[in-house]
Design a protein around this motif. Sequence first.
Motif, mmCIF file in Angstrom:
data_model
loop_
_atom_site.group_PDB
_atom_site.id
_atom_site.type_symbol
_atom_site.label_atom_id
_atom_site.label_comp_id
_atom_site.label_asym_id
_atom_site.label_seq_id
_atom_site.Cartn_x
_atom_site.Cartn_y
_atom_site.Cartn_z
ATOM 1 N N LEU A 1 0.803 -1.216 0.000
ATOM 2 C CA LEU A 1 0.000 0.000 0.000
ATOM 3 C C LEU A 1 0.840 1.272 0.000
ATOM 4 N N THR A 2 2.153 1.114 -0.041
ATOM 5 C CA THR A 2 3.041 2.263 0.168
ATOM 6 C C THR A 2 2.855 3.369 -0.870
ATOM 7 N N GLU A 3 2.530 3.005 -2.099
ATOM 8 C CA GLU A 3 2.398 4.002 -3.158
ATOM 9 C C GLU A 3 0.958 4.492 -3.329
ATOM 10 N N MET A 4 0.049 3.983 -2.525
ATOM 11 C CA MET A 4 -1.361 4.345 -2.650
ATOM 12 C C MET A 4 -1.699 5.595 -1.853
ATOM 13 N N ARG A 5 -2.595 6.426 -2.392
ATOM 14 C CA ARG A 5 -3.175 7.500 -1.602
ATOM 15 C C ARG A 5 -3.984 6.867 -0.469
ATOM 16 N N PHE A 6 -4.189 7.625 0.603
ATOM 17 C CA PHE A 6 -4.882 7.030 1.747
ATOM 18 C C PHE A 6 -6.305 6.630 1.387
ATOM 19 N N ARG A 7 -6.993 7.424 0.561
ATOM 20 C CA ARG A 7 -8.352 7.094 0.172
ATOM 21 C C ARG A 7 -8.376 5.785 -0.622
ATOM 22 N N ASP A 8 -7.305 5.521 -1.376
ATOM 23 C CA ASP A 8 -7.232 4.275 -2.135
ATOM 24 C C ASP A 8 -6.964 3.083 -1.222
ATOM 25 N N ARG A 9 -6.253 3.310 -0.145
ATOM 26 C CA ARG A 9 -6.021 2.240 0.824
ATOM 27 C C ARG A 9 -7.336 1.816 1.477
ATOM 28 N N ILE A 10 -8.152 2.808 1.804
ATOM 29 C CA ILE A 10 -9.455 2.517 2.402
ATOM 30 C C ILE A 10 -10.321 1.732 1.423
ATOM 31 N N ALA A 11 -10.374 2.205 0.181
ATOM 32 C CA ALA A 11 -11.179 1.530 -0.839
ATOM 33 C C ALA A 11 -10.684 0.101 -1.060
ATOM 34 N N ARG A 12 -9.371 -0.065 -1.064
ATOM 35 C CA ARG A 12 -8.811 -1.408 -1.282
ATOM 36 C C ARG A 12 -9.173 -2.343 -0.134
ATOM 37 N N ALA A 13 -9.161 -1.840 1.083
ATOM 38 C CA ALA A 13 -9.513 -2.675 2.231
ATOM 39 C C ALA A 13 -10.960 -3.145 2.140
ATOM 40 N N VAL A 14 -11.873 -2.237 1.784
ATOM 41 C CA VAL A 14 -13.286 -2.608 1.632
ATOM 42 C C VAL A 14 -13.433 -3.614 0.491
ATOM 43 N N GLN A 15 -12.713 -3.385 -0.596
ATOM 44 C CA GLN A 15 -12.768 -4.313 -1.727
ATOM 45 C C GLN A 15 -12.300 -5.709 -1.309
ATOM 46 N N LEU A 16 -11.209 -5.777 -0.569
ATOM 47 C CA LEU A 16 -10.699 -7.067 -0.106
ATOM 48 C C LEU A 16 -11.704 -7.759 0.805
ATOM 49 N N ARG A 17 -12.393 -6.959 1.632
ATOM 50 C CA ARG A 17 -13.375 -7.552 2.548
ATOM 51 C C ARG A 17 -14.474 -8.286 1.774
ATOM 52 N N LEU A 18 -14.856 -7.739 0.630
ATOM 53 C CA LEU A 18 -15.883 -8.383 -0.181
ATOM 54 C C LEU A 18 -15.299 -9.509 -1.025
ATOM 55 N N GLN A 19 -14.067 -9.365 -1.451
ATOM 56 C CA GLN A 19 -13.465 -10.385 -2.306
ATOM 57 C C GLN A 19 -13.152 -11.681 -1.566
ATOM 58 N N VAL A 20 -13.013 -11.638 -0.242
ATOM 59 C CA VAL A 20 -12.742 -12.869 0.495
ATOM 60 C C VAL A 20 -14.003 -13.717 0.649
ATOM 61 N N VAL A 21 -15.157 -13.137 0.321
ATOM 62 C CA VAL A 21 -16.418 -13.874 0.412
ATOM 63 C C VAL A 21 -16.498 -14.884 -0.732
ATOM 64 N N THR A 22 -16.717 -16.130 -0.385
ATOM 65 C CA THR A 22 -16.822 -17.181 -1.401
ATOM 66 C C THR A 22 -18.272 -17.554 -1.682
ATOM 67 N N ASP A 23 -19.177 -17.106 -0.847
ATOM 68 C CA ASP A 23 -20.591 -17.436 -1.033
ATOM 69 C C ASP A 23 -21.421 -16.180 -0.776
ATOM 70 N N LYS A 24 -21.788 -15.503 -1.845
ATOM 71 C CA LYS A 24 -22.553 -14.266 -1.715
ATOM 72 C C LYS A 24 -23.896 -14.513 -1.045
ATOM 73 N N ILE B 1 -10.427 -2.075 9.867
ATOM 74 C CA ILE B 1 -9.796 -1.460 8.690
ATOM 75 C C ILE B 1 -8.966 -0.259 9.113
ATOM 76 N N TRP B 2 -9.551 0.616 9.935
ATOM 77 C CA TRP B 2 -8.811 1.801 10.370
ATOM 78 C C TRP B 2 -7.575 1.414 11.182
ATOM 79 N N GLU B 3 -7.725 0.431 12.056
ATOM 80 C CA GLU B 3 -6.582 -0.013 12.855
ATOM 81 C C GLU B 3 -5.476 -0.571 11.960
ATOM 82 N N ALA B 4 -5.870 -1.375 10.967
ATOM 83 C CA ALA B 4 -4.891 -1.972 10.058
ATOM 84 C C ALA B 4 -4.160 -0.916 9.238
ATOM 85 N N LEU B 5 -4.847 0.196 8.958
ATOM 86 C CA LEU B 5 -4.240 1.266 8.166
ATOM 87 C C LEU B 5 -3.478 2.265 9.031
#
Length: 228
Positions: free
Chosen positions: A72-95, A125-129
């Motif tokens: 995440l080092t090259e990402m803007r902070f807003r992009d880090r937040i968006a990426r975290a939310v995206q990952l949270r949904l992508q780990v779901v295997t059964d919608k 998410i905030w703690e991880a960031l």
Amino acid sequence: MTDPKQQLLDAALSHVPFDGWSEATFKAAIEDTGVDATVARAVCPRGAVDLAVAYHHQGDAQMLAALKEEDLTEMRFRDRIARAVQLRLQVVTDKEAVRRGTTLFALPQYAPDGAKLIWGTSDQIWEALGDTSDDINWYTKRATLSGVYSSTVLFWLGDTSEDHSATWEFLDRRVDNVMQIEKIKAQVKKSPTLNMLMTGPNWLMSQIKAPTRFPKADFPGSWTSPKD
């Protein structure tokens, strides 16, 4: 030794698409796993409701693990937040399991559980960031991210676009909305006139502190001191 709750959760997931997070699903999970019914009730007093909570926590843990693998080092902070939310949904295997959970936690008796889970995801998410806020911003950051996350989940549940591209565009718009609010807040702080008008409210808000992190026992906060 295998965790009986994890056994029950794994077994329940094949029944959730048909019976939801229901008593029927819980009984089927007990039968499938062979876990003693008394033990099952001990680890899940509310039956499938507790399994639904465990399923959400499992998703949070998977998100954090995936986030640690991201550069995440090259990402803007807003992009880090968006990426975290995206990952949270992508780990779901059964919608469908999430859809059924959304329905469950929309019920009045379980709505507090649902709100707590969403808040918990946002907090992690905030703690991880690396969030270190210890004032009212601790609450506002998690409140706004909770709104972004919950609205994105609802959009995602109905999204049929390829690779959920429409969801990620929706998510970017929501994060941009939040960033606009932050810009306005920054402009207000730079204005001498507005700062003078806000002297009283600012003092009051400065008295609001984040819950202690030693330990963080509940949400939106625990006020247990480190000595307790």
